[in-house]
Write a protein that holds these residues in place. Structure first.
Motif, mmCIF file in Angstrom:
data_model
loop_
_atom_site.group_PDB
_atom_site.id
_atom_site.type_symbol
_atom_site.label_atom_id
_atom_site.label_comp_id
_atom_site.label_asym_id
_atom_site.label_seq_id
_atom_site.Cartn_x
_atom_site.Cartn_y
_atom_site.Cartn_z
ATOM 1 N N GLY A 191 102.592 5.542 5.757
ATOM 2 C CA GLY A 191 101.328 5.108 6.326
ATOM 3 C C GLY A 191 100.115 5.788 5.721
ATOM 4 N N ARG A 192 100.310 6.574 4.679
ATOM 5 C CA ARG A 192 99.178 7.259 4.052
ATOM 6 C C ARG A 192 98.395 6.324 3.142
ATOM 7 N NH1 ARG A 192 100.727 13.012 1.556
ATOM 8 N NH2 ARG A 192 98.492 12.834 1.027
ATOM 9 N N GLU A 193 97.119 6.562 3.031
ATOM 10 C CA GLU A 193 96.254 5.748 2.169
ATOM 11 C C GLU A 193 96.500 6.118 0.710
ATOM 12 O OE1 GLU A 193 91.472 5.004 1.339
ATOM 13 O OE2 GLU A 193 92.147 6.272 3.000
ATOM 14 N N ILE A 194 96.544 5.090 -0.140
ATOM 15 C CA ILE A 194 96.764 5.335 -1.566
ATOM 16 C C ILE A 194 95.467 5.842 -2.187
ATOM 17 C CG2 ILE A 194 97.337 4.287 -3.781
ATOM 18 C CD1 ILE A 194 99.077 2.311 -2.309
ATOM 19 N N SER A 195 95.535 7.032 -2.723
ATOM 20 C CA SER A 195 94.358 7.654 -3.335
ATOM 21 C C SER A 195 94.787 8.379 -4.610
ATOM 22 C CB SER A 195 93.724 8.663 -2.367
ATOM 23 O OG SER A 195 94.646 9.717 -2.095
ATOM 24 N N LYS A 196 93.812 8.828 -5.360
ATOM 25 C CA LYS A 196 94.100 9.586 -6.576
ATOM 26 C C LYS A 196 94.838 10.876 -6.223
ATOM 27 C CE LYS A 196 91.863 11.782 -10.555
ATOM 28 N NZ LYS A 196 90.568 12.084 -11.210
ATOM 29 N N GLU A 197 94.444 11.501 -5.096
ATOM 30 C CA GLU A 197 95.086 12.736 -4.669
ATOM 31 C C GLU A 197 96.563 12.500 -4.330
ATOM 32 O OE1 GLU A 197 91.014 13.068 -4.839
ATOM 33 O OE2 GLU A 197 92.116 11.651 -3.542
ATOM 34 N N LEU A 198 96.846 11.366 -3.658
ATOM 35 C CA LEU A 198 98.233 11.032 -3.326
ATOM 36 C C LEU A 198 99.039 10.777 -4.598
ATOM 37 C CD1 LEU A 198 100.308 10.445 -1.078
ATOM 38 C CD2 LEU A 198 99.635 8.036 -1.220
#
Length: 476
Positions: A360-367
């Motif tokens: 459920g985490r948002e896809i980001s550069k950090e992820l």
């Protein structure tokens, strides 16, 4: 892998499973435990635990020699099929020669222990008439079509040649030899040829397999005294496609059979496609007659994908999943960072999407940096000019000081120019910085060396192969 439940005696258990079936399940389960032990050692605990351990035995179709394996999701099934299918088949056949193919299916959410059962041909659905007259089951990936292949400057020749090979009009060349480093699209094009050819000629016989499977099937047929049937089935093909042909090197009897098969098919006007990670001339340990046959058609090279093509591939993949929200900066980050091969690029995107969906985490550069650290660290590995010089000297068998010497003999100057070219391609160093590392040479000397090697790669297959081999060594 959990053991199958069942009655180990000779009668019938409460669930209707016969003792013979249960013994078969136990035998296969024991084999699987041995295979898992080797894979855990070879792949490491993390990869084994993530991809191999969840596999469950489903059923064994005796009449077809098919062992069906079940994974918890479609994503996992595709991942294991793409990366470990040939390895698993080889391991299974070593313990159970009757297994001719492995099929991967998804069974999401299943918590029950799968039973291994023998399935008779009467229990199977009717097979396609084309498959019935072939001993080799055609297992084409439905995702790998021409429509799903993204064109770019690096692959346009190979794509056009592949489309021509699959067209109704007979191509002017045969065989088609697809050449590229790992993960640049060779296998995708071969599957696409199979799909398109079958649409044009629905009743045709198509054979597609890896060179490793070709060798396994040939050796197994000889052991069963079925060599003639094996040869007849291959030479009855309308389209024969063999992937990873570099693995056929050194196998004299297999090469001989492959040569005769190619000769027969070409003489009959049939179509042949082979793929390898190097040009025909660079296949060590291959009979000269076979090299001649492989070179007589069209050798289509697929270069490494550039940034624009990598970006297009990611955008195309995401366009088919409108529910997945991935920002432009993440796409740009992946395209710029994962540059070694396209399979790694798509695998990284798939892993990122799966993780975000499951957590459920948002896809980001950090992820992306967090979850793809293994892939990113491999791509970011800093290669030094000293490392390049050492590798080039070992490859050409030169003393290290020759990289800085004033000698102009071609045997020394050409490797030195190759090293300068690699230094420019693989490091962020400027021309003057590179020149200083090569005995204080002027930047114009480095520019000349880079342009010369680029020109020679297009004109001289031996030079191109040398550079490819050095790139592989330095990137590994």
């Amino acid at each position: 892998m959990e053991r199958s439940a069942g009655n180990l005696g000779g009668g019938i258990s409460d669930d209707g499973t016969t003792g013979a079936q249960t013994n078969e399940a136990a035998d296969l389960d024991l084999i699987w435990q041995k295979i898992c032990s080797g894979l855990r050692r070879d792949l490491g605990a993390q990869i084994f635990g993530q991809w191999i351990k969840p596999i469950k035995l489903s059923h064994f179709v005796v009449s077809e020699g098919e062992l069906h394996l079940t994974l918890p999701s479609e994503f996992a099934a595709n991942w294991v099929r793409d990366r470990y299918a040939d390895r698993l088949l080889l391991a299974w056949k070593a313990h159970h020669p009757d297994i001719a193919a492995i099929m991967f299916t998804a069974k999401a959410g299943s918590a029950q222990i799968a039973k291994v059962k023998k399935t008779n041909s009467a229990e199977m659905s009717d097979q396609n008439s084309t498959e019935q007259r072939s001993r080799f089951r055609l297992d084409l990936d439905p995702r790998m079509t021409f429509e799903e292949f993204i064109p770019g400057n690096s692959n346009v020749l190979a794509l056009n040649a592949a489309q021509r090979t699959a067209a109704e009009e007979k191509p002017l060349f045969s065989p088609l030899y697809l050449q590229s480093s790992t993960g640049q699209g060779k296998t995708h094009l071969m599957h696409a040829i199979g799909h398109a050819y079958r649409e044009v000629f629905p009743t045709s016989k198509i054979v597609y397999m890896s060179a490793e499977r070709f060798m396994i099937e040939f050796v197994s047929a000889m052991r069963r005294n079925e060599a003639m049937e094996f040869k007849a089935s291959l030479r009855d093909a309308d389209l024969l496609m063999i992937d990873d042909i570099q693995f056929i090197v050194g196998k004299i009897s297999t090469q001989e059979e492959f040569l005769h098969t190619i000769d027969t098919l070409i003489s009959q006007g049939k179509r042949v496609v082979v793929a390898a990670d190097r040009p025909p001339q660079a296949l060590d340990g291959v009979d000269q007659r076979l090299l001649s046959r492989l070179s007589m058609g069209l050798v289509a090279d697929i270069q490494s994908a550039g940034l624009e093509l990598r970006r297009d591939i990611l955008q195309h993949r995401l366009a088919s999943m409108p529910h997945q929200q991935v920002s432009e900066d993440v796409v740009e980050f992946l395209a710029r960072t994962i540059s070694r091969n396209l399979r790694e690029l798509e695998g990284g995107l798939n892993k990122l999407l799966a993780y975000a969906q499951l957590t459920g985490r948002e896809i980001s550069k950090e992820l992306a940096e967090e979850q793809l650290s293994d892939i990113l660290s491999a791509c970011r590995r800093r290669i030094t000019i000293d490392e390049i010089q050492r590798t080039v000297c070992e490859y050409y068998r030169l003393e290290r000081n020759e990289m800085s010497s004033k000698r102009r003999a071609r045997a020394v100057a050409r490797p030195r120019q190759v090293a300068m070219y690699l230094a420019k391609v693989m490091t962020p160093r400027s021309y003057p910085e590179i020149g200083r590392k090569f005995g204080g040479r002027d930047h114009s000397t480095v520019i000349h060396a880079v342009k010369l090697v680029e020109q020679l790669r297009g004109e001289d297959s031996e030079m191109d192969n040398d550079v490819r081999m050095l790139l592989r060594q330095l990137e590994s």
